[in-house]
Design a protein around this motif. Structure first.
Motif, PDB file in Angstrom:
ATOM      1  N   GLY A   1       0.782  -1.235   0.000  1.00 19.27           N
ATOM      2  CA  GLY A   1       0.000   0.000   0.000  1.00 19.27           C
ATOM      3  C   GLY A   1       0.804   1.270   0.000  1.00 19.27           C
ATOM      4  O   GLY A   1       0.223   2.361   0.070  1.00 19.27           O
ATOM      5  N   PHE A   2       2.128   1.185  -0.049  1.00 19.33           N
ATOM      6  CA  PHE A   2       2.922   2.422  -0.085  1.00 19.33           C
ATOM      7  C   PHE A   2       4.125   2.252  -0.995  1.00 19.33           C
ATOM      8  O   PHE A   2       4.563   1.142  -1.266  1.00 19.33           O
ATOM      9  N   ASP A   3       4.625   3.397  -1.453  1.00 18.94           N
ATOM     10  CA  ASP A   3       5.822   3.415  -2.296  1.00 18.94           C
ATOM     11  C   ASP A   3       6.852   4.284  -1.582  1.00 18.94           C
ATOM     12  O   ASP A   3       6.820   5.515  -1.656  1.00 18.94           O
ATOM     13  N   GLY A   4       7.729   3.607  -0.855  1.00 22.37           N
ATOM     14  CA  GLY A   4       8.679   4.316   0.014  1.00 22.37           C
ATOM     15  C   GLY A   4       9.577   5.276  -0.735  1.00 22.37           C
ATOM     16  O   GLY A   4       9.964   6.311  -0.196  1.00 22.37           O
ATOM     17  N   ILE A   5       9.888   4.967  -1.999  1.00 22.73           N
ATOM     18  CA  ILE A   5      10.804   5.823  -2.749  1.00 22.73           C
ATOM     19  C   ILE A   5      10.068   7.068  -3.245  1.00 22.73           C
ATOM     20  O   ILE A   5      10.448   8.195  -2.946  1.00 22.73           O
ATOM     21  N   THR A   6       8.992   6.869  -3.995  1.00 23.32           N
ATOM     22  CA  THR A   6       8.305   8.017  -4.583  1.00 23.32           C
ATOM     23  C   THR A   6       7.618   8.872  -3.526  1.00 23.32           C
ATOM     24  O   THR A   6       7.618  10.100  -3.614  1.00 23.32           O
ATOM     25  N   GLN A   7       7.017   8.225  -2.532  1.00 27.06           N
ATOM     26  CA  GLN A   7       6.295   8.990  -1.517  1.00 27.06           C
ATOM     27  C   GLN A   7       7.216   9.471  -0.395  1.00 27.06           C
ATOM     28  O   GLN A   7       6.794  10.260   0.444  1.00 27.06           O
ATOM     29  N   GLY A   8       8.472   8.992  -0.402  1.00 26.84           N
ATOM     30  CA  GLY A   8       9.416   9.419   0.627  1.00 26.84           C
ATOM     31  C   GLY A   8       8.916   9.086   2.020  1.00 26.84           C
ATOM     32  O   GLY A   8       8.818   9.976   2.885  1.00 26.84           O
ATOM     33  N   CYS A   9       8.581   7.808   2.241  1.00 25.22           N
ATOM     34  CA  CYS A   9       8.021   7.455   3.553  1.00 25.22           C
ATOM     35  C   CYS A   9       8.552   6.119   4.059  1.00 25.22           C
ATOM     36  O   CYS A   9       7.991   5.564   5.010  1.00 25.22           O
ATOM     37  N   ALA A  10       9.635   5.584   3.447  1.00 19.54           N
ATOM     38  CA  ALA A  10      10.065   4.213   3.782  1.00 19.54           C
ATOM     39  C   ALA A  10      10.423   4.080   5.255  1.00 19.54           C
ATOM     40  O   ALA A  10       9.883   3.234   5.969  1.00 19.54           O
ATOM     41  N   GLY A  11      11.338   4.914   5.724  1.00 21.04           N
ATOM     42  CA  GLY A  11      11.751   4.834   7.123  1.00 21.04           C
ATOM     43  C   GLY A  11      10.602   5.156   8.063  1.00 21.04           C
ATOM     44  O   GLY A  11      10.451   4.555   9.130  1.00 21.04           O
ATOM     45  N   GLY A  12       9.785   6.108   7.663  1.00 19.74           N
ATOM     46  CA  GLY A  12       8.646   6.507   8.502  1.00 19.74           C
ATOM     47  C   GLY A  12       7.657   5.373   8.666  1.00 19.74           C
ATOM     48  O   GLY A  12       7.179   5.113   9.773  1.00 19.74           O
ATOM     49  N   VAL A  13       7.349   4.671   7.574  1.00 19.54           N
ATOM     50  CA  VAL A  13       6.411   3.550   7.676  1.00 19.54           C
ATOM     51  C   VAL A  13       6.988   2.485   8.608  1.00 19.54           C
ATOM     52  O   VAL A  13       6.281   1.932   9.458  1.00 19.54           O
ATOM     53  N   SER A  14       8.298   2.217   8.480  1.00 21.69           N
ATOM     54  CA  SER A  14       8.920   1.218   9.363  1.00 21.69           C
ATOM     55  C   SER A  14       8.766   1.631  10.828  1.00 21.69           C
ATOM     56  O   SER A  14       8.374   0.833  11.681  1.00 21.69           O
ATOM     57  N   ALA A  15       9.075   2.893  11.119  1.00 21.19           N
ATOM     58  CA  ALA A  15       9.064   3.359  12.510  1.00 21.19           C
ATOM     59  C   ALA A  15       7.649   3.405  13.086  1.00 21.19           C
ATOM     60  O   ALA A  15       7.378   2.876  14.173  1.00 21.19           O
ATOM     61  N   VAL A  16       6.754   4.002  12.336  1.00 20.98           N
ATOM     62  CA  VAL A  16       5.396   4.240  12.840  1.00 20.98           C
ATOM     63  C   VAL A  16       4.645   2.914  13.026  1.00 20.98           C
ATOM     64  O   VAL A  16       3.976   2.703  14.046  1.00 20.98           O
ATOM     65  N   THR A  17       4.777   2.011  12.055  1.00 21.10           N
ATOM     66  CA  THR A  17       4.069   0.726  12.189  1.00 21.10           C
ATOM     67  C   THR A  17       4.690  -0.108  13.317  1.00 21.10           C
ATOM     68  O   THR A  17       3.984  -0.809  14.040  1.00 21.10           O
ATOM     69  N   ALA A  18       6.025  -0.009  13.478  1.00 25.51           N
ATOM     70  CA  ALA A  18       6.700  -0.761  14.557  1.00 25.51           C
ATOM     71  C   ALA A  18       6.165  -0.327  15.921  1.00 25.51           C
ATOM     72  O   ALA A  18       5.853  -1.157  16.787  1.00 25.51           O
ATOM     73  N   LEU A  19       6.037   0.968  16.120  1.00 28.79           N
ATOM     74  CA  LEU A  19       5.592   1.460  17.428  1.00 28.79           C
ATOM     75  C   LEU A  19       4.109   1.191  17.667  1.00 28.79           C
ATOM     76  O   LEU A  19       3.686   0.949  18.802  1.00 28.79           O
ATOM     77  N   HIS A  20       3.333   1.211  16.584  1.00 28.06           N
ATOM     78  CA  HIS A  20       1.901   0.923  16.711  1.00 28.06           C
ATOM     79  C   HIS A  20       1.708  -0.519  17.195  1.00 28.06           C
ATOM     80  O   HIS A  20       0.913  -0.786  18.107  1.00 28.06           O
ATOM     81  N   VAL A  21       2.460  -1.426  16.601  1.00 27.55           N
ATOM     82  CA  VAL A  21       2.319  -2.838  16.981  1.00 27.55           C
ATOM     83  C   VAL A  21       2.874  -3.066  18.388  1.00 27.55           C
ATOM     84  O   VAL A  21       2.271  -3.784  19.200  1.00 27.55           O
ATOM     85  N   ALA A  22       4.013  -2.442  18.701  1.00 26.74           N
ATOM     86  CA  ALA A  22       4.587  -2.625  20.049  1.00 26.74           C
ATOM     87  C   ALA A  22       3.597  -2.149  21.119  1.00 26.74           C
ATOM     88  O   ALA A  22       3.445  -2.792  22.165  1.00 26.74           O
ATOM     89  N   ARG A  23       2.916  -1.055  20.864  1.00 24.56           N
ATOM     90  CA  ARG A  23       1.977  -0.544  21.864  1.00 24.56           C
ATOM     91  C   ARG A  23       0.838  -1.541  22.094  1.00 24.56           C
ATOM     92  O   ARG A  23       0.477  -1.845  23.228  1.00 24.56           O
ATOM     93  N   GLN A  24       0.322  -2.081  20.984  1.00 23.80           N
ATOM     94  CA  GLN A  24      -0.790  -3.036  21.133  1.00 23.80           C
ATOM     95  C   GLN A  24      -0.348  -4.299  21.867  1.00 23.80           C
ATOM     96  O   GLN A  24      -1.066  -4.795  22.736  1.00 23.80           O
ATOM     97  N   ILE A  25       0.843  -4.811  21.510  1.00 21.30           N
ATOM     98  CA  ILE A  25       1.318  -6.039  22.172  1.00 21.30           C
ATOM     99  C   ILE A  25       1.519  -5.777  23.662  1.00 21.30           C
ATOM    100  O   ILE A  25       1.120  -6.579  24.514  1.00 21.30           O
ATOM    101  N   ALA A  26       2.108  -4.629  23.992  1.00 23.26           N
ATOM    102  CA  ALA A  26       2.345  -4.320  25.411  1.00 23.26           C
ATOM    103  C   ALA A  26       1.014  -4.243  26.164  1.00 23.26           C
ATOM    104  O   ALA A  26       0.898  -4.732  27.292  1.00 23.26           O
TER     105      ALA A  26
END
Ligand SMILES: Cc1cc2nc3c(=O)[nH]c(=O)nc-3n(C[C@H](O)[C@H](O)[C@H](O)COP(=O)(O)OP(=O)(O)OC[C@H]3O[C@@H](n4cnc5c(N)ncnc54)[C@H](O)[C@@H]3O)c2cc1C
Length: 415
Positions: A383-408
């Motif tokens: 659902g995203f294009d990290g290169i063209t949309q310039g969001c690759a690192g952001g998607v990694s970080a934001v989704t990682a923290l979202h999942v960590a919060r739910q698991i905790a």
């Protein structure tokens, strides 16, 4: 072996998720097969690059309307902004200095001398030139993974005075016997040695008096940026680094710092191992088998798939289609195959958006049904294009923290 969470993949997404879990009182394990995208990346993180003409808030609103399957749209604007700020705090707690913050994007200079918007950038990496600045782009004789003339030609288009120069460092001659050894990481192993600092300084000093800033390839600073600090303090002009062709010294440093902190916080790092099978009982993951642990599977309450995109074999392309190799999860992809690519290399490529499908909690889907305890994060997501949309690192970080919060929360850890 029993864990509360097993994370498959130790790239940016897996490490940030693991770190966030350890901070919330959990003891996750990360299984990591090998190098990750960070080993090749610029070391900068992008949040949403196409926000250049819009504020970040407005760009996220547009994304939600136009691209409902983008991971940011699944989470919602406020959550994205909140997790991005939490990422800044998490990195700072790991001792990782970064310039930039949410809502204050900056532009960095790329390895080919163009300017690219970024969210966070290591302090030694070169930001966009100031008006009237006199810059020298300084190559190292024999090092072909960085072309100062190309960088200088691009930078001149921004209206600044730029020259391309070269220094000779005879102490690197020992690497020249084999051209494939003359790479940024090997140069860094030599130049980072305190014995070598003075000769690098001596080579740069004659150039430093004529310019406001010297730009060098990122060929030192594998463990920390103390040599960069020292050069800035002792040279009469500023000095900044440009990422080179891969491998990437700043990317490897970021990976090392995150990984060390994860272990220091009590996380279990299973390096050089690969997940080979995931057992599930209906919609519940029950055990994870790995190459090195053979018939002793890892038992876990939660599993996180952070196996990256095609680059890391988190997704595989075959003649029949694109698939996720561990569980055959549902993958967003276009058919037929001719529609995967566009003829013009520089156009956005549809295959970049292929990836695993989830619900809004980022629980992975298979045959349209979600797993109860399997989440997917980072580059493996669709659902995203990290290169063209310039969001690759952001998607990694934001989704990682979202999942960590739910698991905790589900595991009853401290918030
Ligand atoms: C050349 C390059 C430049 C980049 N530049 C930027 C940039 O400027 N800004 C930015 O924001 N982003 C950039 N990125 C992207 C950024 O690095 C990615 O967003 C990020 O690396 C994705 O992280 P990830 O953890 O999801 O996946 P990856 O980094 O791909 O990591 C996945 C990990 O999972 C492991 N793995 C896969 N399958 C298994 C298995 N079965 N068992 C165990 N381990 C497994 C892999 O070995 C790998 O270590 C760049 C990437 C590249 C490649």
């Amino acid at each position: 072996m029993k864990f509360d969470t097993v994370i498959i993949g130790g790239g940016l997404a897996g490490l940030l998720c693991g770190l966030s879990l350890t901070r919330q009182g959990l003891r996750p394990a990360i299984i990591s097969r090998g190098q990750s995208g960070l080993h090749f990346s610029s070391g900068s993180l992008d949040l949403l690059g196409h926000a250049t003409s819009q504020t970040l808030d407005a760009a996220l609103d547009t994304l939600t309307t136009e691209e409902p399957l983008h991971p940011y749209s699944l989470l919602g604007k406020n959550a994205v902004l909140d997790y991005a700020r939490q990422t800044e705090t998490l990195l700072a707690e790991c001792g990782i200095a970064m310039l930039g913050q949410v809502n204050q994007p900056h532009r960095r200079i790329t390895p080919i001398g163009t300017l690219r918007q970024a969210w966070l950038t290591p302090p030694d990496i070169a930001l966009a030139p100031q008006q009237g600045e006199r810059i020298a782009v300084v190559g190292i004789s024999g090092f072909i993974d960085f072309q100062p003339h190309l960088v200088a030609a691009s930078l001149r288009q921004t209206g600044v005075t730029v020259e391309a120069l070269e220094i000779v460092l005879p102490q690197l001659d020992v690497l020249r016997d084999n051209a494939s050894e003359f790479r940024s990481v090997n140069l860094a192993r030599m130049l980072d040695d305190g014995e070598q600092w003075r000769s690098l300084h001596a080579a740069l000093l004659p150039l430093a008096t004529d310019y406001d800033r010297l730009l060098l390839p990122a060929c030192f600073g594998l463990q920390d940026n103390s040599l960069w600090h020292w050069l800035n303090e002792t040279l009469p002009c500023g000095l900044a680094l440009l990422p080179t062709l891969p491998p990437s010294v700043p990317g490897i440093r970021l990976h090392t710092l995150l990984q060390r902190q994860f272990v220091k916080n009590g996380g279990v790092w299973l390096a050089g191992d690969a997940v080979t099978d995931i057992a599930h009982d209906g919609q519940n993951i029950s055990a994870i088998s790995t190459r090195n642990h053979g018939d002793v599977p890892l038992h876990t309450r939660f599993a996180v798939l952070a196996s990256g995109s095609f680059f890391s074999n988190g997704l595989i392309a075959s003649r029949e289609g694109v698939f996720e190799p561990l569980l055959g999860l549902d993958v967003l992809q276009s058919a037929p195959r001719e529609s995967w690519t566009r003829r013009d290399f520089f156009e956005p490529q549809p295959w970049q958006r292929f990836g695993v499908q989830t619900d809004t909690s980022l629980r992975a889907l298979r045959h349209g049904k979600r797993f109860d305890n399997l989440f997917a994060i980072g580059g493996v997501l669709g659902g995203f294009d990290g290169i063209t949309q310039g969001c690759a690192g952001g998607v990694s970080a934001v989704t990682a923290l979202h999942v960590a919060r739910q698991i905790a929360e589900l595991a009853g850890g401290q918030p």
